[in-house]
Design a protein around this motif. Structure first.
Motif, PDB file in Angstrom:
ATOM      1  N   VAL A  10       0.744  -1.188  -0.518  1.00  0.00           N
ATOM      2  CA  VAL A  10      -0.362   0.237  -0.084  1.00  0.00           C
ATOM      3  C   VAL A  10       0.666   0.950   0.028  1.00  0.00           C
ATOM      4  N   ASP A  11       0.943   1.841  -1.194  1.00  0.00           N
ATOM      5  CA  ASP A  11       2.459   3.571  -1.107  1.00  0.00           C
ATOM      6  C   ASP A  11       1.677   4.086  -0.473  1.00  0.00           C
ATOM      7  N   ALA A  12       2.284   5.377   0.011  1.00  0.00           N
ATOM      8  CA  ALA A  12       1.876   6.500   0.213  1.00  0.00           C
ATOM      9  C   ALA A  12       0.552   6.966   0.047  1.00  0.00           C
ATOM     10  N   GLY A  13      -0.593   7.292   0.613  1.00  0.00           N
ATOM     11  CA  GLY A  13      -1.755   8.037   0.565  1.00  0.00           C
ATOM     12  C   GLY A  13      -2.799   7.089  -0.536  1.00  0.00           C
ATOM     13  N   ALA A  14      -2.431   5.903  -0.133  1.00  0.00           N
ATOM     14  CA  ALA A  14      -3.327   5.296  -0.853  1.00  0.00           C
ATOM     15  C   ALA A  14      -4.100   5.051   0.078  1.00  0.00           C
ATOM     16  N   THR A  15      -5.794   4.728  -0.356  1.00  0.00           N
ATOM     17  CA  THR A  15      -7.039   5.644   0.876  1.00  0.00           C
ATOM     18  C   THR A  15      -7.433   3.702   0.555  1.00  0.00           C
ATOM     19  N   MET A  16      -8.643   3.249   1.362  1.00  0.00           N
ATOM     20  CA  MET A  16     -10.001   2.061   1.656  1.00  0.00           C
ATOM     21  C   MET A  16     -10.819   2.270   2.338  1.00  0.00           C
ATOM     22  N   GLY A  17     -12.033   2.449   1.184  1.00  0.00           N
ATOM     23  CA  GLY A  17     -13.238   2.771   1.952  1.00  0.00           C
ATOM     24  C   GLY A  17     -13.128   1.195   2.512  1.00  0.00           C
ATOM     25  N   PRO A  18     -14.326   1.350   3.573  1.00  0.00           N
ATOM     26  CA  PRO A  18     -15.266   0.367   4.923  1.00  0.00           C
ATOM     27  C   PRO A  18     -15.082  -0.978   4.186  1.00  0.00           C
ATOM     28  N   HIS A  19     -15.331  -2.150   4.616  1.00  0.00           N
ATOM     29  CA  HIS A  19     -15.308  -3.375   4.160  1.00  0.00           C
ATOM     30  C   HIS A  19     -15.085  -3.755   2.908  1.00  0.00           C
ATOM     31  N   GLY A  20     -13.803  -2.926   2.352  1.00  0.00           N
ATOM     32  CA  GLY A  20     -13.220  -4.259   1.563  1.00  0.00           C
ATOM     33  C   GLY A  20     -12.323  -4.736   1.599  1.00  0.00           C
ATOM     34  N   VAL A  21     -12.141  -5.575   0.413  1.00  0.00           N
ATOM     35  CA  VAL A  21     -11.245  -6.326   1.022  1.00  0.00           C
ATOM     36  C   VAL A  21      -9.809  -7.276  -0.184  1.00  0.00           C
ATOM     37  N   ILE A  22      -8.785  -6.915   0.515  1.00  0.00           N
ATOM     38  CA  ILE A  22      -7.381  -6.918   0.447  1.00  0.00           C
ATOM     39  C   ILE A  22      -7.243  -8.324   0.192  1.00  0.00           C
ATOM     40  N   LEU A  23      -6.728  -8.968  -1.311  1.00  0.00           N
ATOM     41  CA  LEU A  23      -6.506 -10.432  -1.853  1.00  0.00           C
ATOM     42  C   LEU A  23      -4.781 -10.429  -1.662  1.00  0.00           C
ATOM     43  N   PRO A  24      -3.708 -11.741  -1.086  1.00  0.00           N
ATOM     44  CA  PRO A  24      -2.505 -11.412  -0.838  1.00  0.00           C
ATOM     45  C   PRO A  24      -2.227 -11.393  -2.343  1.00  0.00           C
ATOM     46  N   ALA A  25      -0.881 -10.481  -2.032  1.00  0.00           N
ATOM     47  CA  ALA A  25       0.128  -9.664  -3.506  1.00  0.00           C
ATOM     48  C   ALA A  25      -0.696  -9.315  -3.667  1.00  0.00           C
ATOM     49  N   ALA A  26      -1.493  -7.999  -3.638  1.00  0.00           N
ATOM     50  CA  ALA A  26      -2.197  -6.654  -3.807  1.00  0.00           C
ATOM     51  C   ALA A  26      -1.493  -5.427  -3.706  1.00  0.00           C
ATOM     52  N   ARG A  27      -1.191  -4.798  -5.132  1.00  0.00           N
ATOM     53  CA  ARG A  27      -0.854  -3.329  -4.524  1.00  0.00           C
ATOM     54  C   ARG A  27      -2.159  -2.673  -4.398  1.00  0.00           C
TER      55      ARG A  27
END
Length: 50
Positions: free
Chosen positions: A19-36
Motif C-alpha cells: 500500500v503506497d503512500a497516500g492510498a486510501t481504502m473504504g470500509p468493508h473492502g477486501v484486499i487479496l494476497p499480493a495486491a498493490r
C-alpha cells in the motif's frame, strides 16, 4: 509503534501486500494476497482488490 499497528505490518508483509503512500481504502473492502494499491490510489467501499 503500537502492538496493533506492528501486527498489521507483519500480516501485510506475510501476504505480500503493498500500500503506497497516500492510498486510501473504504470500509468493508477486501484486499487479496499480493495486491498493490498505488500511491494516491483510492479503493471504494466494499470493493475487492486483487
Amino acid at each position: 509503534m503500537s502492538d496493533r499497528r506492528a501486527a498489521g505490518y507483519a500480516a501485510a508483509s506475510l501476504l505480500g501486500l503493498i500500500v503506497d503512500a497516500g492510498a486510501t481504502m473504504g470500509p468493508h473492502g477486501v484486499i487479496l494476497p499480493a495486491a498493490r494499491i498505488g500511491a494516491g490510489g483510492t479503493v471504494g467501499a466494499a470493493s475487492p482488490v486483487h
